[in-house]
Design an enzyme around this catalytic site. Structure first.
Site, PDB file in Angstrom:
ATOM      1  N   LEU A 239      -5.046  47.212   5.422  1.00 21.56           N
ATOM      2  CA  LEU A 239      -6.319  47.346   4.684  1.00 21.56           C
ATOM      3  C   LEU A 239      -7.290  46.351   5.383  1.00 21.56           C
ATOM      4  O   LEU A 239      -7.578  45.444   4.936  1.00 21.56           O
ATOM      5  CB  LEU A 239      -6.032  47.126   3.125  1.00 21.56           C
ATOM      6  CG  LEU A 239      -6.911  47.845   2.415  1.00 21.56           C
ATOM      7  CD1 LEU A 239      -7.108  49.335   2.754  1.00 21.56           C
ATOM      8  CD2 LEU A 239      -7.132  47.659   0.796  1.00 21.56           C
ATOM      9  N   HIS A 240      -7.642  46.677   6.629  1.00 23.82           N
ATOM     10  CA  HIS A 240      -8.577  45.744   7.390  1.00 23.82           C
ATOM     11  C   HIS A 240      -9.548  45.179   6.736  1.00 23.82           C
ATOM     12  O   HIS A 240     -10.025  44.133   6.601  1.00 23.82           O
ATOM     13  CB  HIS A 240      -8.725  46.854   8.689  1.00 23.82           C
ATOM     14  CG  HIS A 240      -8.040  47.368   9.396  1.00 23.82           C
ATOM     15  ND1 HIS A 240      -6.980  46.839  10.296  1.00 23.82           N
ATOM     16  CD2 HIS A 240      -7.559  48.551   9.407  1.00 23.82           C
ATOM     17  CE1 HIS A 240      -6.082  47.540  10.833  1.00 23.82           C
ATOM     18  NE2 HIS A 240      -6.513  48.727  10.401  1.00 23.82           N
ATOM     19  N   ASP A 241     -10.589  46.078   6.524  1.00 28.50           N
ATOM     20  CA  ASP A 241     -12.068  45.709   6.056  1.00 28.50           C
ATOM     21  C   ASP A 241     -12.145  44.793   4.815  1.00 28.50           C
ATOM     22  O   ASP A 241     -12.999  44.190   4.742  1.00 28.50           O
ATOM     23  CB  ASP A 241     -13.142  46.933   6.063  1.00 28.50           C
ATOM     24  CG  ASP A 241     -13.124  47.639   7.518  1.00 28.50           C
ATOM     25  OD1 ASP A 241     -13.037  47.249   8.354  1.00 28.50           O
ATOM     26  OD2 ASP A 241     -13.434  48.968   7.257  1.00 28.50           O
TER      27      ASP A 241
END
Length: 311
Positions: A239-241
């Protein structure tokens, strides 16, 4: 007092969840949201910002669309990751409001001018809009507290062997941001690949049982499918952002180092690579706070806790 932030994003499943997390957090005051081309075309990422704010009943937040292409290159999109709409999976509402009649840079500049204190820019897509702002409004640099970006990595790539997607789309823009003299906080693949959401986490979010937590679970259902490819070696989906927002809320969840970062714009094999001077080999003064590790369970718990806000 809540921290004023300006969010520049290209939704994108993880961008959408970053919006959800930011707007569930009273510690943050989201002054405006601007859209960038990246995960999908500029028309679609703008629509996705409007759809998410309609879902969250936050149509009071000013929205503007940004540059239609990178500074010096043709646009590359990640439709293979995020689907035809950019937010494939859940049934999202159609927008009930319109964007501002101005560009992203104009809205950013207006937001900075009107703020009584420096604003934190959170950028979870390519850095095109932020670079254009910095180049066109040098007089506003002092109004920017820091720039927190999702992008880059130390010797790791997810779009090419050397480059992370957001930086690869517009490396010239990213280089402008890193060399701007404004404090930069970098959430790169080194940390975001450790911020994985597992299937059981998705079910935990779904069980919260409100409309927003259900949408988040459905976004993750789609996102998890892409990341099942064994080439990644993932247990779940990174879940990068949301790491950018989570760092603002709970920096103690993250391990960071202060390092100099530059962006390769011309390499035969390394265009878009973030060159992190981990061992201080260049003699350059550190220009970035680089996230290198995360308490995954604490990150998941934070997201689950904030999803209850939408009950």
């Amino acid at each position: 007092m809540a921290l004023p932030i300006l969010l520049d994003c290209d939704p994108g499943h993880d961008d959408a969840i970053a919006i959800v997390l930011a707007l569930a957090s009273p510690e943050l005051d989201v002054k405006a949201i601007t859209s960038s081309a990246g995960n999908q075309t500029p028309e679609k990422t703008l629509r996705n910002v409007l759809r998410m704010l309609t879902l969250l009943n936050r149509t009071d937040i000013p929205v503007a669309s940004g540059a239609v292409k990178p500074l010096m290159r043709n646009l590359i999109i990640a439709d293979n990751v995020h689907g035809e709409s950019g937010l494939d999976g859940p049934a999202l509402p159609e927008p009930t409001f319109a964007p501002q009649n101005c560009t992203a840079v104009e809205l950013m500049a207006k937001t900075l001018c009107e703020s009584e204190e420096p604003v934190t820019i959170v950028s979870t897509g390519p850095q095109t809009n932020v670079a254009l702002l910095l180049n066109s409004h040098p007089e506003l640099h002092s109004k920017i507290a820091r720039i927190v970006i999702m992008g880059g990595a130390m010797g790791l790539g997810n779009w090419t062997p050397a480059a992370e997607f957001n930086i690869y789309v517009d490396p010239e823009a990213a280089e402008i941001v890193f060399q701007s003299g404004i404090p930069v906080v970098m959430a790169g693949l080194d940390v975001t690949h450790k911020a994985q959401i597992h299937v059981e986490d998705t079910e935990r979010f779904r069980a919260i049982g409100n409309p927003v937590s259900t949408i988040v679970a459905e976004l993750l259902d789609f996102f998890l499918e892409y990341h099942k490819d064994e080439k990644w070696g993932f247990v779940g989906a990174p879940l990068h952002d949301p790491c950018t927002i989570a760092w603002l809320l709970k920096p103690e969840l993250f391990t960071t180092v202060e390092r100099w970062v530059g962006v390769e714009t011309q390499g035969k094999y390394t265009q878009g690579m973030t060159v992190v001077d981990y061992y201080y080999l260049t003699g350059n003064k550190p220009n970035a706070t680089v996230m290198v590790d995360v308490d995954r369970q604490g990150f998941v718990d934070l997201l689950a806790d904030r999803l209850k806000f939408y009950a």
